[in-house]
Write a protein that holds these residues in place. Structure first.
Motif, PDB file in Angstrom:
ATOM      1  N   GLN A  53       0.838  -1.195   0.000  1.00  0.00           N
ATOM      2  CA  GLN A  53       0.000   0.000   0.000  1.00  0.00           C
ATOM      3  C   GLN A  53       0.878   1.252   0.000  1.00  0.00           C
ATOM      4  OE1 GLN A  53      -2.509   0.388   3.438  1.00  0.00           O
ATOM      5  NE2 GLN A  53      -3.542   2.193   2.663  1.00  0.00           N
ATOM      6  N   SER A  54       1.911   1.270   0.800  1.00  0.00           N
ATOM      7  CA  SER A  54       2.825   2.408   0.844  1.00  0.00           C
ATOM      8  C   SER A  54       3.548   2.595  -0.484  1.00  0.00           C
ATOM      9  CB  SER A  54       3.846   2.231   1.965  1.00  0.00           C
ATOM     10  OG  SER A  54       3.215   2.248   3.204  1.00  0.00           O
ATOM     11  N   THR A  55       3.899   1.501  -1.135  1.00  0.00           N
ATOM     12  CA  THR A  55       4.563   1.579  -2.435  1.00  0.00           C
ATOM     13  C   THR A  55       3.647   2.220  -3.464  1.00  0.00           C
ATOM     14  OG1 THR A  55       5.904  -0.368  -1.952  1.00  0.00           O
ATOM     15  CG2 THR A  55       5.641   0.221  -4.265  1.00  0.00           C
ATOM     16  N   LEU A  60       2.154   6.968  -6.757  1.00  0.00           N
ATOM     17  CA  LEU A  60       1.143   7.942  -7.171  1.00  0.00           C
ATOM     18  C   LEU A  60       1.567   9.368  -6.831  1.00  0.00           C
ATOM     19  CD1 LEU A  60      -2.079   6.001  -6.146  1.00  0.00           C
ATOM     20  CD2 LEU A  60      -1.410   6.631  -8.474  1.00  0.00           C
ATOM     21  N   HIS A  61       2.088   9.556  -5.630  1.00  0.00           N
ATOM     22  CA  HIS A  61       2.565  10.881  -5.232  1.00  0.00           C
ATOM     23  C   HIS A  61       3.741  11.325  -6.102  1.00  0.00           C
ATOM     24  CE1 HIS A  61       0.060  11.866  -1.807  1.00  0.00           C
ATOM     25  NE2 HIS A  61       0.187  10.617  -1.367  1.00  0.00           N
ATOM     26  N   ARG A  62       4.591  10.404  -6.448  1.00  0.00           N
ATOM     27  CA  ARG A  62       5.751  10.735  -7.284  1.00  0.00           C
ATOM     28  C   ARG A  62       5.310  11.197  -8.672  1.00  0.00           C
ATOM     29  NH1 ARG A  62      11.042   6.967  -7.477  1.00  0.00           N
ATOM     30  NH2 ARG A  62      12.396   8.435  -8.518  1.00  0.00           N
ATOM     31  N   ALA A  63       4.349  10.496  -9.260  1.00  0.00           N
ATOM     32  CA  ALA A  63       3.852  10.891 -10.578  1.00  0.00           C
ATOM     33  C   ALA A  63       3.154  12.252 -10.507  1.00  0.00           C
ATOM     34  CB  ALA A  63       2.895   9.833 -11.116  1.00  0.00           C
ATOM     35  N   ASP A  83       2.221  -7.378 -12.570  1.00  0.00           N
ATOM     36  CA  ASP A  83       3.556  -7.624 -12.030  1.00  0.00           C
ATOM     37  C   ASP A  83       4.397  -6.376 -11.803  1.00  0.00           C
ATOM     38  OD1 ASP A  83       3.746  -7.075 -14.722  1.00  0.00           O
ATOM     39  OD2 ASP A  83       5.418  -8.457 -15.051  1.00  0.00           O
ATOM     40  N   LYS A  84       3.894  -5.194 -12.226  1.00  0.00           N
ATOM     41  CA  LYS A  84       4.682  -3.973 -12.037  1.00  0.00           C
ATOM     42  C   LYS A  84       3.801  -2.735 -12.115  1.00  0.00           C
ATOM     43  CE  LYS A  84       6.014  -3.621 -16.890  1.00  0.00           C
ATOM     44  NZ  LYS A  84       7.123  -3.504 -17.823  1.00  0.00           N
ATOM     45  N   TYR A  85       4.345  -1.645 -11.593  1.00  0.00           N
ATOM     46  CA  TYR A  85       3.747  -0.326 -11.700  1.00  0.00           C
ATOM     47  C   TYR A  85       4.703   0.507 -12.538  1.00  0.00           C
ATOM     48  CZ  TYR A  85       1.622  -2.170  -7.444  1.00  0.00           C
ATOM     49  OH  TYR A  85       1.001  -2.971  -6.522  1.00  0.00           O
ATOM     50  N   VAL A  86       4.173   1.321 -13.433  1.00  0.00           N
ATOM     51  CA  VAL A  86       5.016   2.099 -14.333  1.00  0.00           C
ATOM     52  C   VAL A  86       4.635   3.569 -14.225  1.00  0.00           C
ATOM     53  CG1 VAL A  86       5.756   2.440 -16.718  1.00  0.00           C
ATOM     54  CG2 VAL A  86       5.137   0.149 -15.932  1.00  0.00           C
ATOM     55  N   ILE A  87       5.612   4.417 -13.881  1.00  0.00           N
ATOM     56  CA  ILE A  87       5.416   5.860 -13.966  1.00  0.00           C
ATOM     57  C   ILE A  87       5.811   6.254 -15.384  1.00  0.00           C
ATOM     58  CG2 ILE A  87       6.186   8.120 -13.193  1.00  0.00           C
ATOM     59  CD1 ILE A  87       6.647   6.981 -10.446  1.00  0.00           C
ATOM     60  N   PRO A 103       8.543  -3.006  -9.306  1.00  0.00           N
ATOM     61  CA  PRO A 103       7.923  -4.339  -9.192  1.00  0.00           C
ATOM     62  C   PRO A 103       6.720  -4.310  -8.252  1.00  0.00           C
ATOM     63  CG  PRO A 103       9.973  -4.254  -7.960  1.00  0.00           C
ATOM     64  CD  PRO A 103       9.868  -2.956  -8.694  1.00  0.00           C
ATOM     65  N   ALA A 104       5.730  -5.111  -8.582  1.00  0.00           N
ATOM     66  CA  ALA A 104       4.531  -5.227  -7.757  1.00  0.00           C
ATOM     67  C   ALA A 104       4.538  -6.577  -7.051  1.00  0.00           C
ATOM     68  CB  ALA A 104       3.281  -5.100  -8.622  1.00  0.00           C
ATOM     69  N   SER A 105       3.961  -6.594  -5.873  1.00  0.00           N
ATOM     70  CA  SER A 105       3.844  -7.837  -5.124  1.00  0.00           C
ATOM     71  C   SER A 105       2.722  -8.672  -5.727  1.00  0.00           C
ATOM     72  CB  SER A 105       3.534  -7.533  -3.657  1.00  0.00           C
ATOM     73  OG  SER A 105       3.183  -8.704  -2.981  1.00  0.00           O
ATOM     74  N   GLY A 106       2.979  -9.927  -5.948  1.00  0.00           N
ATOM     75  CA  GLY A 106       1.954 -10.801  -6.482  1.00  0.00           C
ATOM     76  C   GLY A 106       0.882 -11.154  -5.459  1.00  0.00           C
ATOM     77  N   ALA A 107       1.140 -10.878  -4.192  1.00  0.00           N
ATOM     78  CA  ALA A 107       0.203 -11.236  -3.132  1.00  0.00           C
ATOM     79  C   ALA A 107      -0.909 -10.203  -2.971  1.00  0.00           C
ATOM     80  CB  ALA A 107       0.945 -11.393  -1.816  1.00  0.00           C
TER      81      ALA A 107
END
Length: 152
Positions: A53-55, A60-63, A83-87, A103-107
């Motif tokens: 959640q923090s990631t 989002l804040h960075r973008a 599998d990932k987040y992309v800015i 990278p995104a957590s698969g869980a």
């Protein structure tokens, strides 16, 4: 008569533990260890969810900050994949440049309103919506208003 034999009068020579006493002690120890294991696993799952959640919030804040700072005079956004987040930089992910992958957590799964959240340059405005993070038996909601404010 020796002095040691006076002190041992009426006492038996058994100085060990019985098998029943050992089994009871091992049973109690096993119960304590298993409770500790289950509690620590729950704490780990909770930590993993909060970390993801923090990631997402950080990305989002960075973008949004990049869009507000008008870096390269273009809007910035976040594209969500399993599998990932992309800015990305530009009006859409398809026509983007300067991508930064995380990278995104698969869980933890996410269900955004769309797969892209784009922040306008200089204003940081975005289309309002809600993103739901779920996994590890937990759920968190992240909402966006039209002014780009991110609430969780």
């Amino acid at each position: 008569m020796r002095l040691t034999s006076i002190y041992n009068l009426g006492k038996t020579a058994n100085n060990g533990f019985t098998i029943v006493e050992i089994m009871i002690a091992l049973g109690i120890l096993l119960i304590i260890i298993s409770l500790g294991f289950f509690l620590s696993m729950d704490l780990y799952r909770s930590y993993a969810f909060r970390s993801e959640q923090s990631t997402v919030l950080s990305i989002l804040h960075r973008a949004r900050t990049r869009a507000l700072s008008n870096i390269n005079q273009s809007p910035h956004g976040v594209h969500f994949q399993a599998d990932k987040y992309v800015i990305f930089e530009g009006p859409s992910y398809a026509s983007s440049s300067g991508n930064e992958d995380f990278p995104a957590s698969g869980a933890v799964s996410h269900t955004p309103v769309s797969t892209d959240i784009i922040f306008d340059q200089l204003t940081g405005n975005t289309s309002p919506g809600i993103m739901v993070l779920s996994g590890q038996g937990r759920t968190a909601t992240i909402s966006f208003n039209s002014e780009g404010r991110i609430d969780w």
